[in-house]
Motif scaffolding. Structure first.
Motif, short mmCIF file in Angstrom:
data_model
loop_
_atom_site.label_atom_id
_atom_site.label_comp_id
_atom_site.label_asym_id
_atom_site.label_seq_id
_atom_site.Cartn_x
_atom_site.Cartn_y
_atom_site.Cartn_z
N THR A 256 11.19 -2.64 3.23
CA THR A 256 10.08 -3.40 3.27
C THR A 256 9.12 -2.79 4.18
O THR A 256 7.68 -3.32 4.02
CB THR A 256 10.02 -4.75 3.81
OG1 THR A 256 11.01 -4.66 5.08
CG2 THR A 256 10.98 -5.76 2.92
N SER A 257 9.33 -1.83 5.03
CA SER A 257 8.41 -1.17 5.64
C SER A 257 7.77 0.26 4.96
O SER A 257 6.75 0.83 5.10
CB SER A 257 8.89 -0.80 6.95
OG SER A 257 9.90 0.26 6.95
N LEU A 258 8.78 0.82 4.27
CA LEU A 258 8.41 1.93 3.28
C LEU A 258 7.18 1.87 2.48
O LEU A 258 6.36 2.76 2.45
CB LEU A 258 9.72 2.63 2.72
CG LEU A 258 10.72 3.05 3.37
CD1 LEU A 258 12.28 3.13 2.37
CD2 LEU A 258 10.26 4.70 4.11
N PRO A 259 6.86 0.71 1.82
CA PRO A 259 5.42 0.50 1.22
C PRO A 259 4.32 0.88 2.04
O PRO A 259 3.43 1.37 1.45
CB PRO A 259 5.60 -0.67 0.57
CG PRO A 259 7.06 -0.85 0.31
CD PRO A 259 7.90 -0.18 1.59
N SER A 260 4.47 0.40 3.29
CA SER A 260 3.20 0.58 4.04
C SER A 260 3.19 2.05 4.29
O SER A 260 1.86 2.56 4.61
CB SER A 260 3.68 0.02 5.40
OG SER A 260 3.62 -1.65 5.24
N LEU A 261 4.21 2.95 4.35
CA LEU A 261 4.01 4.22 4.57
C LEU A 261 3.30 5.12 3.37
O LEU A 261 2.48 5.62 3.41
CB LEU A 261 5.33 5.00 5.13
CG LEU A 261 5.55 6.47 5.15
CD1 LEU A 261 4.38 6.81 6.06
CD2 LEU A 261 6.79 6.96 5.72
#
Length: 337
Positions: A256-261
């Protein structure tokens, strides 16, 4: 992989005629999303070890439904009563877990802890991240992204554990080595803020609007990066990220944090070895039981650093639920001071 275990011939791990090895794998809570990858990794390790050694390795998921110290204590008790060969445990409450870990050890059932520890217990080893090293690295990466000049904001939480304090203090100590860098603002995003402000993203937005001078963010609590509506809730902060006026480094590496990156809403993610909490620890347990391998009290898991050049690899690994292949090194590490 951080481990280089030698399985060798079936003689090392036994023969099909031998009794199966049973490992009770106990997380903090079955409903905690941080353990989803770890759980699958533990099961995968059991299958890989069975195939490679010729001896069946059964990984039994003995997890409390939710994060409750009494529920976890009951699960540790269950594992002991099952007379498993070993226990892998993410400790929720050390005072509650320690007597049970000691009892298991007295009955010949060794415990390896991961993610969080019961340091005063008779556990064999603790597999986890070196929080100081990871936080120093976060500071070095953010300093480089800021070109060693400017003001920094830290997002933290209400967590007062020793590891979390290290996560903040080690970062500040490293930043303090640069005269042109300073931590000017710290903001808490805990349960109250999440409830009242509908997420950490809104906290990011408020601080960005109130402090336009801030150039860098250390998201020691990276929850905002895991919120799907980050760009909508924090438009000023997001615009700053996309334009390069704001740069950031955050914890943790999750699906869920990788899309932000990937979408440019952060520059670097530092992640604990969630896959290793399952895969590596089961392998370590097998090696201990079958070869007598010894481990130091603390086994440094290392940590992942994900940035623009390797984010697609990390996303693919998450989709496959498989981190057996190490990520390409983050290009920001090249020539890092």
């Amino acid at each position: 992989m951080v481990l280089a275990l030698t399985l060798g011939s079936p003689a090392c791990g036994g023969t099909p005629a031998e009794e199966p090895i049973t490992v009770a794998w106990i997380s903090k809570a079955a409903d905690n999303p941080f353990f989803g990858l770890s759980r699958q990794a533990a099961l995968l390790a059991g299958r890989d070890l069975t195939s490679a050694s010729g001896r069946e390795v059964k990984v039994l998921l003995v997890e409390p439904a939710s994060a409750d110290k009494d529920l976890q204590a009951a699960k540790i008790r269950e594992a002991i009563d099952m007379n498993v060969d070993a226990i892998n445990l993410s400790v929720l409450d050390p005072p509650s877990a320690t007597p049970l870990v000691n009892e298991a050890a007295a009955r010949g059932i060794p415990t390896l802890t991961f993610d969080s520890d019961a340091p005063d217990s008779d556990r064999v080893t603790y597999y986890g991240i070196d929080t100081v090293d990871a936080s120093v690295m976060a500071a070095k990466l953010l300093a480089r992204l800021m070109e060693y000049s400017g003001q920094i904001a830290i997002m933290t939480s209400e967590d007062t554990s020793g590891a979390y304090i290290e996560r903040i203090n080690a970062f500040k100590d490293e930043i303090g080595k640069h005269r042109s860098l300073s931590v000017s603002t710290s903001v808490v995003c805990g349960p109250v803020e999440v409830m009242e402000k509908a997420g950490c993203a809104q906290v990011l937005e408020e601080v960005t609007e109130a402090h336009p001078e801030i150039k860098g963010w250390y998201l020691a609590r990276g929850r905002a990066l895991r919120e799907p509506d980050l760009a909508r809730k924090a438009p000023t902060w997001s615009a700053g990220q996309l334009s390069g006026k704001i740069v950031s480094v955050g914890f943790d590496v999750t699906d869920t944090s990788l899309p932000s990156l990937k979408n440019g809403l952060t520059n670097v993610l530092i992640g604990q070895k969630l896959f290793g909490w399952g895969y590596d620890v089961v392998f370590m347990t097998f090696d201990m039981l079958t070869t007598g391998r010894r481990f130091p009290p603390f086994f440094d898991s290392g940590f992942d650093i994900v940035c623009e050049n390797n984010v697609d690899e990390a996303i693919a690994n998450w989709r496959a639920q498989d981190f057996r292949q190490s990520l390409t090194a983050c290009e920001l590490l090249s020539g890092l001071k």
